[in-house]
Design a protein around this motif. Structure first.
Motif, PDB file in Angstrom:
ATOM      1  N   ARG A  16       4.623  52.747  55.610  1.00 52.38           N
ATOM      2  CA  ARG A  16       2.951  52.950  55.873  1.00 52.38           C
ATOM      3  C   ARG A  16       2.538  54.342  55.385  1.00 52.38           C
ATOM      4  O   ARG A  16       3.386  55.633  55.239  1.00 52.38           O
ATOM      5  CB  ARG A  16       3.158  53.295  57.561  1.00 52.38           C
ATOM      6  CG  ARG A  16       1.741  53.557  58.287  1.00 52.38           C
ATOM      7  CD  ARG A  16       1.921  53.737  59.848  1.00 52.38           C
ATOM      8  NE  ARG A  16       0.960  54.514  60.266  1.00 52.38           N
ATOM      9  CZ  ARG A  16      -0.087  54.024  60.851  1.00 52.38           C
ATOM     10  NH1 ARG A  16      -0.453  52.562  60.686  1.00 52.38           N
ATOM     11  NH2 ARG A  16      -0.899  54.812  61.518  1.00 52.38           N
ATOM     12  N   GLY A  61      -5.013  48.138  53.341  1.00 55.98           N
ATOM     13  CA  GLY A  61      -4.203  47.224  54.036  1.00 55.98           C
ATOM     14  C   GLY A  61      -2.562  46.767  53.431  1.00 55.98           C
ATOM     15  O   GLY A  61      -1.612  46.530  54.241  1.00 55.98           O
ATOM     16  N   LYS A  66      -4.109  49.141  59.249  1.00 56.28           N
ATOM     17  CA  LYS A  66      -5.224  47.900  59.418  1.00 56.28           C
ATOM     18  C   LYS A  66      -6.728  49.016  59.235  1.00 56.28           C
ATOM     19  O   LYS A  66      -6.838  49.507  60.224  1.00 56.28           O
ATOM     20  CB  LYS A  66      -5.019  47.381  60.885  1.00 56.28           C
ATOM     21  CG  LYS A  66      -3.788  46.523  60.783  1.00 56.28           C
ATOM     22  CD  LYS A  66      -3.913  45.890  62.216  1.00 56.28           C
ATOM     23  CE  LYS A  66      -2.713  45.101  62.400  1.00 56.28           C
ATOM     24  NZ  LYS A  66      -2.511  44.354  63.548  1.00 56.28           N
ATOM     25  N   ARG A  68      -9.991  48.361  59.567  1.00 57.27           N
ATOM     26  CA  ARG A  68     -10.883  48.535  60.196  1.00 57.27           C
ATOM     27  C   ARG A  68     -10.426  48.897  61.687  1.00 57.27           C
ATOM     28  O   ARG A  68     -11.220  49.779  62.346  1.00 57.27           O
ATOM     29  CB  ARG A  68     -11.355  47.014  60.688  1.00 57.27           C
ATOM     30  CG  ARG A  68     -12.569  46.853  61.392  1.00 57.27           C
ATOM     31  CD  ARG A  68     -12.947  45.454  61.270  1.00 57.27           C
ATOM     32  NE  ARG A  68     -14.502  45.174  61.893  1.00 57.27           N
ATOM     33  CZ  ARG A  68     -14.905  44.206  62.112  1.00 57.27           C
ATOM     34  NH1 ARG A  68     -14.432  42.961  61.405  1.00 57.27           N
ATOM     35  NH2 ARG A  68     -16.166  44.153  62.715  1.00 57.27           N
ATOM     36  N   TYR A  69      -9.301  48.838  62.119  1.00 57.81           N
ATOM     37  CA  TYR A  69      -8.691  49.370  63.428  1.00 57.81           C
ATOM     38  C   TYR A  69      -8.715  50.988  63.188  1.00 57.81           C
ATOM     39  O   TYR A  69      -9.001  51.417  64.124  1.00 57.81           O
ATOM     40  CB  TYR A  69      -7.348  49.000  63.562  1.00 57.81           C
ATOM     41  CG  TYR A  69      -6.417  49.507  64.571  1.00 57.81           C
ATOM     42  CD1 TYR A  69      -7.018  49.200  65.914  1.00 57.81           C
ATOM     43  CD2 TYR A  69      -5.706  50.537  64.654  1.00 57.81           C
ATOM     44  CE1 TYR A  69      -6.190  49.950  67.046  1.00 57.81           C
ATOM     45  CE2 TYR A  69      -5.195  51.297  65.320  1.00 57.81           C
ATOM     46  CZ  TYR A  69      -5.489  50.832  66.774  1.00 57.81           C
ATOM     47  OH  TYR A  69      -4.608  51.416  68.002  1.00 57.81           O
ATOM     48  N   GLU A  70      -8.212  51.435  62.099  1.00 60.42           N
ATOM     49  CA  GLU A  70      -8.324  52.915  62.082  1.00 60.42           C
ATOM     50  C   GLU A  70      -9.211  53.434  61.961  1.00 60.42           C
ATOM     51  O   GLU A  70      -9.628  54.593  62.483  1.00 60.42           O
ATOM     52  CB  GLU A  70      -7.342  53.214  60.675  1.00 60.42           C
ATOM     53  CG  GLU A  70      -5.928  52.817  60.784  1.00 60.42           C
ATOM     54  CD  GLU A  70      -4.951  53.654  61.900  1.00 60.42           C
ATOM     55  OE1 GLU A  70      -5.625  54.720  62.086  1.00 60.42           O
ATOM     56  OE2 GLU A  70      -3.942  53.207  62.027  1.00 60.42           O
ATOM     57  N   GLU A 115     -11.934  40.438  57.691  1.00 61.49           N
ATOM     58  CA  GLU A 115     -10.921  41.360  57.700  1.00 61.49           C
ATOM     59  C   GLU A 115     -10.982  42.392  56.577  1.00 61.49           C
ATOM     60  O   GLU A 115     -11.515  41.958  55.461  1.00 61.49           O
ATOM     61  CB  GLU A 115      -9.614  40.789  57.466  1.00 61.49           C
ATOM     62  CG  GLU A 115      -8.472  41.817  57.582  1.00 61.49           C
ATOM     63  CD  GLU A 115      -7.078  40.602  57.095  1.00 61.49           C
ATOM     64  OE1 GLU A 115      -6.167  41.782  57.101  1.00 61.49           O
ATOM     65  OE2 GLU A 115      -7.278  39.734  57.153  1.00 61.49           O
ATOM     66  N   LEU A 117      -9.751  44.963  53.943  1.00 61.27           N
ATOM     67  CA  LEU A 117      -8.734  44.967  53.283  1.00 61.27           C
ATOM     68  C   LEU A 117      -8.475  46.648  52.933  1.00 61.27           C
ATOM     69  O   LEU A 117      -7.329  47.192  52.850  1.00 61.27           O
ATOM     70  CB  LEU A 117      -8.348  44.271  52.268  1.00 61.27           C
ATOM     71  CG  LEU A 117      -7.480  44.506  51.012  1.00 61.27           C
ATOM     72  CD1 LEU A 117      -5.968  44.295  52.017  1.00 61.27           C
ATOM     73  CD2 LEU A 117      -7.401  43.561  49.884  1.00 61.27           C
ATOM     74  N   SER A 118      -9.450  47.349  52.518  1.00 64.88           N
ATOM     75  CA  SER A 118      -9.644  48.699  52.216  1.00 64.88           C
ATOM     76  C   SER A 118     -10.906  49.363  52.468  1.00 64.88           C
ATOM     77  O   SER A 118     -11.881  48.654  52.684  1.00 64.88           O
ATOM     78  CB  SER A 118      -9.456  48.747  50.559  1.00 64.88           C
ATOM     79  OG  SER A 118     -10.544  48.347  49.803  1.00 64.88           O
TER      80      SER A 118
END
Length: 135
Positions: A16, A61, A66, A68-70, A115, A117-118
């Motif tokens: 990570r 990603g 993730k 969008r989550y971050e 989703e 990705l970046s």
């Protein structure tokens, strides 16, 4: 571990990568000017101002995060008015805690079904001093 802000841990490993770039800290002082008849104003030092810190978090990603989550973690913290310590290495920055002054998201590559990705999130923090008289 590089450091943390509240529950967000900045780290790099083979699993990570979640770190920041463009880290900038600004400090200022507070002054008051008193008018004097027939002369220049007299300046009085009131004390230190609140520091600000800004940085960007690049999210990919392919680096075990993730995006969008971050991005939404930062947004939720800002909207809730959460305050937290900021630690880089083994050093606490500031005299108390920090609040999120602003969050700006930039979505890069978007995949099927939305989703992300970046992307990138720009953060601006401002010092939060809870106790009156703390230096």
């Amino acid at each position: 571990m590089i450091g943390f802000f509240g529950k967000i841990v900045f780290e790099t490993s083979d699993q990570r990568i979640l770190t920041f770039t463009g880290f900038q800290r600004s400090a200022s002082s507070r002054w008051s000017n008193h008018d004097v008849i027939g002369a220049k104003p007299s300046s009085e030092y009131l004390g230190p101002g609140l520091d600000t810190i800004s940085f960007s978090v690049d999210l990919n990603g392919q680096n075990g995060v993730k995006p969008r989550y971050e991005m939404n973690r930062w947004l939720r913290m800002e909207r809730k008015g959460e305050v937290a310590p900021l630690v880089i290495g083994d050093a606490y920055l500031g005299v108390d805690k920090w609040r999120i002054k602003s969050v700006s998201q930039m979505w890069g590559v978007i995949l099927n079904r939305g989703e992300v990705l970046s992307g990138k999130v720009d953060i601006e923090l401002e010092e939060y001093v809870e106790k009156v008289g703390v230096r």
